[in-house]
Scaffold this active site. Structure first.
Site, PDB file in Angstrom:
ATOM      1  N   LYS A 164       3.278   0.923  -6.978  1.00 26.57           N
ATOM      2  CA  LYS A 164       4.118  -0.106  -7.594  1.00 26.57           C
ATOM      3  C   LYS A 164       3.291  -1.333  -7.957  1.00 26.57           C
ATOM      4  O   LYS A 164       3.566  -2.012  -8.954  1.00 26.57           O
ATOM      5  CB  LYS A 164       5.269  -0.457  -6.654  1.00 26.57           C
ATOM      6  CG  LYS A 164       6.188   0.733  -6.374  1.00 26.57           C
ATOM      7  CD  LYS A 164       7.246   0.389  -5.332  1.00 26.57           C
ATOM      8  CE  LYS A 164       8.083   1.612  -4.997  1.00 26.57           C
ATOM      9  NZ  LYS A 164       7.283   2.671  -4.331  1.00 26.57           N
ATOM     10  N   ALA A 206       0.835  -1.210   0.000  1.00 23.69           N
ATOM     11  CA  ALA A 206       0.000   0.000   0.000  1.00 23.69           C
ATOM     12  C   ALA A 206       0.868   1.258   0.000  1.00 23.69           C
ATOM     13  O   ALA A 206       1.971   1.250   0.555  1.00 23.69           O
ATOM     14  CB  ALA A 206      -0.913  -0.014   1.216  1.00 23.69           C
ATOM     15  N   ASP A 247       0.100  -6.421   2.638  1.00 19.26           N
ATOM     16  CA  ASP A 247       0.345  -5.319   3.554  1.00 19.26           C
ATOM     17  C   ASP A 247      -0.198  -5.693   4.930  1.00 19.26           C
ATOM     18  O   ASP A 247      -1.129  -6.498   5.052  1.00 19.26           O
ATOM     19  CB  ASP A 247      -0.322  -4.028   3.069  1.00 19.26           C
ATOM     20  CG  ASP A 247       0.344  -2.784   3.652  1.00 19.26           C
ATOM     21  OD1 ASP A 247       1.274  -2.256   3.024  1.00 19.26           O
ATOM     22  OD2 ASP A 247      -0.056  -2.367   4.753  1.00 19.26           O
ATOM     23  N   CYS A 256      12.688   4.659   0.317  1.00 27.23           N
ATOM     24  CA  CYS A 256      12.862   6.081   0.015  1.00 27.23           C
ATOM     25  C   CYS A 256      13.644   6.807   1.105  1.00 27.23           C
ATOM     26  O   CYS A 256      13.325   7.931   1.472  1.00 27.23           O
ATOM     27  CB  CYS A 256      11.503   6.762  -0.211  1.00 27.23           C
ATOM     28  SG  CYS A 256      10.344   6.592   1.165  1.00 27.23           S
ATOM     29  N   GLY A 264      -0.073   1.400  -3.262  1.00 25.80           N
ATOM     30  CA  GLY A 264      -0.310   0.639  -4.467  1.00 25.80           C
ATOM     31  C   GLY A 264       0.241   1.160  -5.772  1.00 25.80           C
ATOM     32  O   GLY A 264      -0.074   0.605  -6.836  1.00 25.80           O
TER      33      GLY A 264
END
Length: 459
Positions: free
Chosen positions: A276, A272, A291, A386, A274
């Site tokens: 990707k 989530a 998830d 990230c 979502g």
């Protein structure tokens, strides 16, 4: 009989001061009061700004605002957090003596007003008057109302002297960037992070055609970039038809590292909201999206429905998840500190700590160790996140290779990331920073900080 003559007020009720002004009687006051409260929650309690301003489950006072005031609150908080150091330095120059240590509510009020004066296209007079009203309404700040008025009026007159200078992130965050990337690159990262980010879209069709249609540019990575949007994104061409979704171009790279996955069984772990998952499904994979959060999976399913894409969804703890049979490929975009997304989430340096990064790196290593056990021999695992901190990226990848002889690295080539050779490390990892993907127009420049590594299970 008057109160002075002995009449008691009803239990639990307090009289308001004579100069108290109800928010509904002063347009814009409620938004400024909410912004001040939420800034305090971010700085003092390390509360996520995304959570506070969520349009479904946000802070109750934020939820009580209309859409226009919610947008104003988000704009104020974005400016206040992106430029916190400069604002603090300006206030420090304008007051005669330091604020009391316990005057935290006053400091937040001043920051909210200063952010409007220095960085937002709003009338300075309104920012000053509403700040003074808010100070008078708050018992903690009432005695400082005259000082608030004087400081902000002077800031309004002399603002050209204050827009620049001090570091706008905590010392630990700046130090970590310098350690990882050197002074020059760290300064470039901090400079771009102080600016409003562009909006990137992953499109189903031709990127150049969609860029022309939406008034943006096509990026070498295949994304479409918009500098600004007038009105809601939902009103743009193609949204209702599910032709595109919002996704930073750096975040779109990991899902592209599998090659041809049409018809293959691919797991998107920690999936989530979502973006990707949508990429993998659009590429023709049979996707299982896993998830831990039921609410986040609900959002993922809603996003896929709009995009007219499908995936199996599984609510489970990845650490204990065992599929009926191994997958052909796995994408693990692991939970991380999100320090690569500071441009879009300026609260991150103030809500995370070095200890958070260490704990998250340990979690990522644990999840990656498990992920490589549920892919078939010969299958591919892409690990990404990230974060800008090598502890959460490069070290996790190196440690996996050092301890698991069944795993080998499959280096990424520049052609797989739109020809952006600067994103490929000497090992063959992908490493992007907000200072990469430069453009002549700063509003179209940069990308999220991201790390990705591709592995193959040998046996």
């Amino acid at each position: 009989m008057s109160v002075e003559q002995g009449t008691k007020r009803p239990f639990g009720k307090k009289r308001k001061p004579a100069d108290y002004i109800d928010a509904e009687d002063r347009p814009g006051l409620a938004a400024r009061q909410v912004a001040t409260r939420l800034l305090g929650a971010v700085i003092e309690k390390h509360t996520s700004l995304d959570g506070l301003t969520d349009n479904s489950n946000g802070h109750p006072q934020y939820m009580a605002l209309d859409d226009r005031d919610r947008s104003l609150v988000r704009a104020i908080l974005g400016a206040a957090l992106r430029n916190r150091g400069t604002i603090e330095a300006a206030i420090g120059q304008l007051i005669d003596r330091p604020l009391p240590d316990n005057a935290v509510a006053l400091r937040h009020l001043l920051h909210v007003a200063a952010a409007q004066i220095l960085y937002l296209d709003l009338p300075d007079r309104a920012a000053v008057d509403l700040a003074v009203t808010a100070a008078n309404n708050d018992p903690r700040n009432r005695r400082f109302a005259s000082m608030v008025n004087a400081v902000l009026r002077r800031l309004s007159r002399e603002k050209e002297n204050f827009v620049a200078g001090a570091s706008n992130v905590p010392a630990w965050f700046e130090t970590s960037l310098v350690t990882a990337y050197g002074k020059e690159k760290a300064r470039a990262i901090l400079d771009i992070q102080s600016k409003e980010p562009p909006i990137d879209l992953t499109v189903k069709g031709d990127a150049r055609e969609w860029a022309e249609k939406l008034g943006g540019i096509a990026l070498p990575t295949g994304s479409v970039r918009l500098a600004t949007v007038d009105g809601a994104l939902t009103g743009l061409p193609g949204f209702a038809e599910g032709e595109w979704w919002v996704q930073d171009t750096a975040a779109s790279l990991p899902a592209k590292l599998f090659g041809d996955i049409k018809g293959k069984r691919v797991a998107d772990l920690c999936a989530a909201p979502g973006g990707k998952t949508a990429q993998l499904a659009f590429a023709g994979a049979n996707v299982t999206a896993l998830d831990l959060s039921a609410n986040r999976l609900k959002r993922l399913r809603s996003n896929l429905e709009r995009l007219q894409l499908s995936a199996e969804t599984v609510e489970a703890n990845l650490s204990a998840y065992q599929p009926a049979e191994p997958f052909d490929a796995i994408l693990l975009d692991a939970p991380c500190s999100s320090t690569g997304t500071v441009r879009r989430h300026p609260d991150v340096p103030w809500t995370k700590t070095p200890e958070d990064i260490r704990k998250l790196a340990q979690l990522q290593a644990k999840l990656l160790d498990h992920a490589v056990t549920i892919v078939r021999p010969g299958g591919i695992v892409v690990f990404s996140n990230c974060s800008l901190d090598p502890l959460e990226g490069e070290k996790v990848a190196h440690d996996l290779l050092a301890k698991n002889p069944a795993i080998e690295l499959v280096p990424v080539t520049k052609d797989e990331v739109g020809g952006l050779a600067e994103l490929i490390t000497k090992e063959g990892f992908v490493r992007s920073t907000p200072a990469d993907l430069r453009h002549d127009n700063p509003a179209l420049s940069g990308m999220d900080g991201f790390f990705a590594a591709r592995f193959k299970r040998k046996y």
